[in-house]
Design an enzyme around this catalytic site. Sequence first.
Site, mmCIF file in Angstrom:
data_model
loop_
_atom_site.group_PDB
_atom_site.id
_atom_site.type_symbol
_atom_site.label_atom_id
_atom_site.label_comp_id
_atom_site.label_asym_id
_atom_site.label_seq_id
_atom_site.Cartn_x
_atom_site.Cartn_y
_atom_site.Cartn_z
ATOM 1 N N ASP A 197 -8.247 3.650 1.256
ATOM 2 C CA ASP A 197 -7.291 4.171 2.230
ATOM 3 C C ASP A 197 -8.059 4.706 3.444
ATOM 4 O O ASP A 197 -8.827 5.651 3.323
ATOM 5 C CB ASP A 197 -6.490 5.288 1.552
ATOM 6 C CG ASP A 197 -5.401 5.841 2.435
ATOM 7 O OD1 ASP A 197 -5.403 5.536 3.652
ATOM 8 O OD2 ASP A 197 -4.553 6.579 1.925
ATOM 9 N N ASN A 243 2.357 1.503 4.267
ATOM 10 C CA ASN A 243 2.688 0.250 4.976
ATOM 11 C C ASN A 243 2.438 0.378 6.483
ATOM 12 O O ASN A 243 3.163 -0.180 7.298
ATOM 13 C CB ASN A 243 4.133 -0.192 4.690
ATOM 14 C CG ASN A 243 4.474 -1.609 5.152
ATOM 15 O OD1 ASN A 243 5.608 -1.888 5.536
ATOM 16 N ND2 ASN A 243 3.511 -2.513 5.149
ATOM 17 N N CYS A 245 -1.281 0.870 7.392
ATOM 18 C CA CYS A 245 -2.709 0.567 7.560
ATOM 19 C C CYS A 245 -3.111 -0.697 6.791
ATOM 20 O O CYS A 245 -3.293 -1.765 7.373
ATOM 21 C CB CYS A 245 -3.584 1.742 7.117
ATOM 22 S SG CYS A 245 -3.353 3.241 8.108
ATOM 23 N N ARG A 246 -3.249 -0.588 5.467
ATOM 24 C CA ARG A 246 -3.841 -1.685 4.702
ATOM 25 C C ARG A 246 -2.916 -2.874 4.504
ATOM 26 O O ARG A 246 -3.317 -4.024 4.752
ATOM 27 C CB ARG A 246 -4.316 -1.157 3.331
ATOM 28 C CG ARG A 246 -5.487 -0.188 3.453
ATOM 29 C CD ARG A 246 -5.681 0.590 2.161
ATOM 30 N NE ARG A 246 -4.548 1.478 1.904
ATOM 31 C CZ ARG A 246 -4.373 2.190 0.808
ATOM 32 N NH1 ARG A 246 -5.265 2.087 -0.171
ATOM 33 N NH2 ARG A 246 -3.339 2.986 0.669
ATOM 34 N N SER A 247 -1.676 -2.646 4.046
ATOM 35 C CA SER A 247 -0.822 -3.813 3.756
ATOM 36 C C SER A 247 -0.387 -4.572 5.015
ATOM 37 O O SER A 247 -0.309 -5.805 4.973
ATOM 38 C CB SER A 247 0.364 -3.449 2.853
ATOM 39 O OG SER A 247 1.214 -2.502 3.428
ATOM 40 N N CYS A 282 0.864 -1.185 0.000
ATOM 41 C CA CYS A 282 0.000 0.000 0.000
ATOM 42 C C CYS A 282 0.899 1.232 0.000
ATOM 43 O O CYS A 282 2.094 1.119 -0.311
ATOM 44 C CB CYS A 282 -0.973 -0.012 1.181
ATOM 45 S SG CYS A 282 -0.185 0.020 2.807
HETATM 46 P P1 4NP Z 1 -1.764 2.855 4.047
HETATM 47 O O1 4NP Z 1 -2.423 4.215 4.617
HETATM 48 O O2 4NP Z 1 -1.246 3.173 2.670
HETATM 49 O O3 4NP Z 1 -2.905 1.903 4.046
HETATM 50 O O4 4NP Z 1 -0.654 2.486 5.034
HETATM 51 C C1 4NP Z 1 -1.755 5.441 4.616
HETATM 52 C C2 4NP Z 1 -0.843 5.707 5.607
HETATM 53 C C3 4NP Z 1 -0.200 6.929 5.633
HETATM 54 C C4 4NP Z 1 -0.462 7.876 4.657
HETATM 55 C C5 4NP Z 1 -1.383 7.586 3.654
HETATM 56 C C6 4NP Z 1 -2.028 6.376 3.641
HETATM 57 N N1 4NP Z 1 0.194 9.136 4.704
HETATM 58 O O5 4NP Z 1 -0.099 9.991 3.833
HETATM 59 O O6 4NP Z 1 1.042 9.364 5.579
#
Ligand code: 4NP
Length: 164
Positions: free
Chosen positions: A133, A18, A20-22, A15
């Site tokens: 997201d 790294n 939240c989702r992955s 994702c």
């Molecule tokens: P992820 O979520 O891609 O599922 O880990 C996010 C985590 C952080 C950010 C965006 C999405 N960020 O912009 O910091």
Amino acid sequence: MTSLMSHKFSVLFVCLGNICRSPTAEGVFRQKVIEAGLAQDILIDSAGTSAYHIGEPPDIRSQAEAKRQGYDLATIRSRKVTLPDYDKFDLLIAMDKANLRDLKAINSSVYNDKLKLFLADFAPHLSAKEVPDPYYGGEKGFTEVVHLIELASDGLLDFIKKQF
Ligand code: 4NP
């Protein structure tokens, strides 16, 4: 035998951050693989297309929701996708279309067969084609992420079993 090369198949969940989702996909899929008795056969990891959160544990909201549903993400630490990942893993599985685009941009198109979109490729019956997201949203988003990831993990495990 516990050698690093003993696995038959390997997957990298990807994702943006790294956190939240992955990592949720890593934790949920690992649990399903353990329950299927295939922990020695399948290598599982996760990474981000960005360097925003390198070294950090999963977002506290992701950890709480995963724990509530029986998955432990506590030992996971964020890392960025590397060029060797494209050789090392049989599949690099993106959570959304932007992640997939970024994976294609980070490395050359010869790897296209390895690059997948988690929901579209492993839960094609769902109307959702991307794991949304949840980072800037509320609690409900984190619950939905786990739900979608559970469904696609079942499809992924079925797919991998057919490769053995
Ligand atoms: P992820 O979520 O891609 O599922 O880990 C996010 C985590 C952080 C950010 C965006 C999405 N960020 O912009 O910091």
